[in-house]
Design an enzyme around this catalytic site. Structure first.
Site, PDB file in Angstrom:
ATOM      1  N   SER A   1     -15.685 -91.950   7.854  1.00 16.37           N
ATOM      2  CA  SER A   1     -15.765 -93.358   7.505  1.00 16.37           C
ATOM      3  C   SER A   1     -16.595 -94.082   8.562  1.00 16.37           C
ATOM      4  O   SER A   1     -17.675 -93.625   8.904  1.00 16.37           O
ATOM      5  CB  SER A   1     -14.368 -93.951   7.342  1.00 16.37           C
ATOM      6  OG  SER A   1     -14.426 -95.157   6.623  1.00 16.37           O
TER       7      SER A   1
ATOM      8  N   ASP B   1     -14.591 -91.260  -3.869  1.00 12.92           N
ATOM      9  CA  ASP B   1     -14.553 -92.219  -2.777  1.00 12.92           C
ATOM     10  C   ASP B   1     -15.545 -93.355  -3.012  1.00 12.92           C
ATOM     11  O   ASP B   1     -16.752 -93.123  -3.082  1.00 12.92           O
ATOM     12  CB  ASP B   1     -14.895 -91.494  -1.467  1.00 12.92           C
ATOM     13  CG  ASP B   1     -14.937 -92.432  -0.278  1.00 12.92           C
ATOM     14  OD1 ASP B   1     -14.390 -93.545  -0.370  1.00 12.92           O
ATOM     15  OD2 ASP B   1     -15.526 -92.032   0.752  1.00 12.92           O
TER      16      ASP B   1
ATOM     17  N   HIS C   1     -11.923 -89.996  -0.057  1.00 13.20           N
ATOM     18  CA  HIS C   1     -12.399 -90.362   1.271  1.00 13.20           C
ATOM     19  C   HIS C   1     -12.024 -89.315   2.313  1.00 13.20           C
ATOM     20  O   HIS C   1     -10.845 -89.027   2.523  1.00 13.20           O
ATOM     21  CB  HIS C   1     -11.774 -91.707   1.629  1.00 13.20           C
ATOM     22  CG  HIS C   1     -12.482 -92.472   2.700  1.00 13.20           C
ATOM     23  ND1 HIS C   1     -13.802 -92.823   2.618  1.00 13.20           N
ATOM     24  CD2 HIS C   1     -12.037 -92.987   3.868  1.00 13.20           C
ATOM     25  CE1 HIS C   1     -14.142 -93.523   3.686  1.00 13.20           C
ATOM     26  NE2 HIS C   1     -13.089 -93.629   4.465  1.00 13.20           N
TER      27      HIS C   1
END
Length: 499
Positions: free
Chosen positions: A178, A442, A467
């Site tokens: 991320s 995601d 994710h």
């Protein structure tokens, strides 16, 4: 990563999320603080089981002002159980939440470390977790919070630790998911003499003020389970938006969604905050659908897209509006919430608290500041191709001025985002030896690298995963393509470490 059920109305994602420290997002990889922007992972509960000792490293407060000699202590962790002389050094980058020592015991990167004889380090991001550079989180102090300062922290940490441990000639590999995935890519880009390769998982490398594509992916992800599901969600959200125009409905709405206090809608911000809070139930579940965060101590990961769409399709619960309310109550029960705080006033009060012991100090106040001054990433309803209503871009932008400084306006945020993309290159990143894994479920993949840029900048696009899925420990029920993706990343590392 982030990414981030909620125990408070501090809201994020994750990017943090995952923050690997969190993956957070965020974070971009909470049981979970619900940070409004879903950047990163969200703030996963810190599982300090004593398996990793807290260590501390001295950093400059401002790397870009030689006249400022103030320093502070940054937290880091070490796992040397796999290290072989001459082996590489793996550096896991922290993000928008507390660094989770569980990552020193679990995770795909440790599988790679065992095979490659790597020393494993994890550095917590400045202003998150226990890494407190300043006495509080005032807006004046938050000017020292930025991705550029964080990269300089990484560079100085790498230089000093390498010298102290005799690792100057070792090949260093950066890992992150991320927002920390973006940092991993940018670390290789900006400090190529210090880091040999990077694994940038679920990394949103393109900053953008308005990010309605996030909700477009949410719609597609819901439709992949049941084509009627996003249509039912839209029906419910539109119905709720209409009812919010009539104060006579507020008492029933408060009961339907089990609010902590009777709904008050005095401004557009009040209704937008409530609508975004409810949409967040779907956003969170899609972002982390069928992941494997149980090792981090995250509860409720049995709530999947299938579960939510099952509730939305259950006619016995009433019309779509009533099913939407049933989803909200299910999430409250799952995360042991007595009621839902849907007050923008309360949210603003918490986010304005500048104390390190404040309700937003786990990452909410810090991360939203970074969105206002670097990234944007605002997941608005400004697209007809998504199922939610009522929280357009102006709602997100107004929070910057409300929480930090009135000078943070639409134009200043836009300028900051432009500078970020000018500095890092956005989608047009030019360097070598970075792999970009992303999952099709995601929503953050819309701002990531999903096609190979070159042989040395490959993408690994994993259909059916959410994710940061490739970062979590492998399990028997993983999709075959997820297992193959993990293997592919390992083969790339193996090849690059020979170069």
């Amino acid at each position: 990563m982030a990414l981030q059920g909620s125990t408070a109305k501090m809201r994020m994602r994750l990017l943090v999320g995952i923050s690997v420290v969190a993956c957070i997002l965020s974070v971009p990889c909470d049981a979970r603080l619900h940070i409004s922007k879903r950047f990163g992972a969200g703030l996963d509960v810190v599982l300090d089981n004593g398996s990793a000792e807290e260590l501390w490293f001295s950093q400059r407060l401002d790397h870009f002002n030689g006249a400022d000699n103030r320093v502070w202590k940054q937290r880091y962790f070490v796992n040397d159980s796999f290290f072989q002389p001459g082996g590489p050094v793996f550096l896991m980058i922290g993000g928008e939440g507390p660094a989770n020592p569980a990552w020193m015991t679990f995770g795909t990167w440790l599988t790679y470390a065992q095979k490659l004889g790597a020393l494993c380090l994890m550095l917590e991001h400045r202003f998150y977790g226990k890494s407190h550079p300043t006495e509080d989180l005032s807006t004046a102090n938050l000017r020292y919070l930025s991705s550029r300062q964080a990269l300089a922290d990484l560079a100085h940490f790498r230089t000093v630790i390498a010298a102290e441990r005799g690792l100057t000639n070792s090949k260093w590999v950066a890992f992150g998911g991320s927002y920390p995935g973006s940092l991993a890519a940018w670390f290789r880009l900006k400090y190529p003499h210090l880091v040999h390769a990077s694994v940038a998982t679920s990394a949103p490398v393109q900053a953008t003020v308005n990010f309605p594509e996030y909700l477009e992916v949410v719609r597609r992800s819901l439709a992949s389970e049941n084509v009627e599901c996003p249509l039912l969600v839209k029906n419910a959200s539109d119905t709720l938006l209409q009812r919010l125009q009539d104060p006579k409905t507020y008492e029933n709405i408060s009961k339907d969604f089990n609010l902590c206090e009777k709904l008050q809608v005095q401004t557009d911000m009040d209704s937008a905050y409530f609508l975004e809070t409810l949409a967040g139930n779907f956003m969170d579940v899609v972002q982390y659908n069928e992941d494997n965060r149980e090792f981090e101590g995250v509860v409720g990961t049995n709530i999947t897209i299938k579960v939510l769409c099952g509730v939305m399709s259950d006619a016995s619960l009433g019309d779509p509006y009533n099913r939407y309310a049933a989803v909200a109550r299910l999430m409250q029960k799952t995360f042991s919430q007595k009621c839902l705080d849907a007050s923008y006033t309360n949210y603003l009060r918490d986010m304005r608290n500048t104390s390190w012991s404040g309700p937003a100090s786990g990452g909410g106040r810090q991360w939203v500041y970074q969105t206002c001054t670097e990234f944007g990433f605002y997941q608005s309803t400004d697209s007809p191709n998504q199922p939610f209503s009522g929280f357009p871009l102006p709602y997100h932008l107004k929070q910057c001025g409300d929480m930090y400084d009135p000078s943070l306006t639409k134009s200043t945020v836009a300028d900051a985002v432009l500078q970020t993309n000018e500095y890092y290159g956005g989608y047009n990143i030019h360097t070598t030896r970075i792999v970009f894994p992303n999952g099709s479920i995601d929503p953050w993949h819309a701002l990531g690298i999903t096609q190979d840029i070159s042989d040395d900048l490959p993408a690994v696009f994993i259909h059916g995963t959410a994710h940061c899925a490739n970062m979590y420990p492998a399990r028997s029920q993983d999709l075959p393509q997820l297992a193959l993706a993990r293997d592919h990343v390992y083969l790339l590392l193996q090849k690059w470490l020979k170069q």
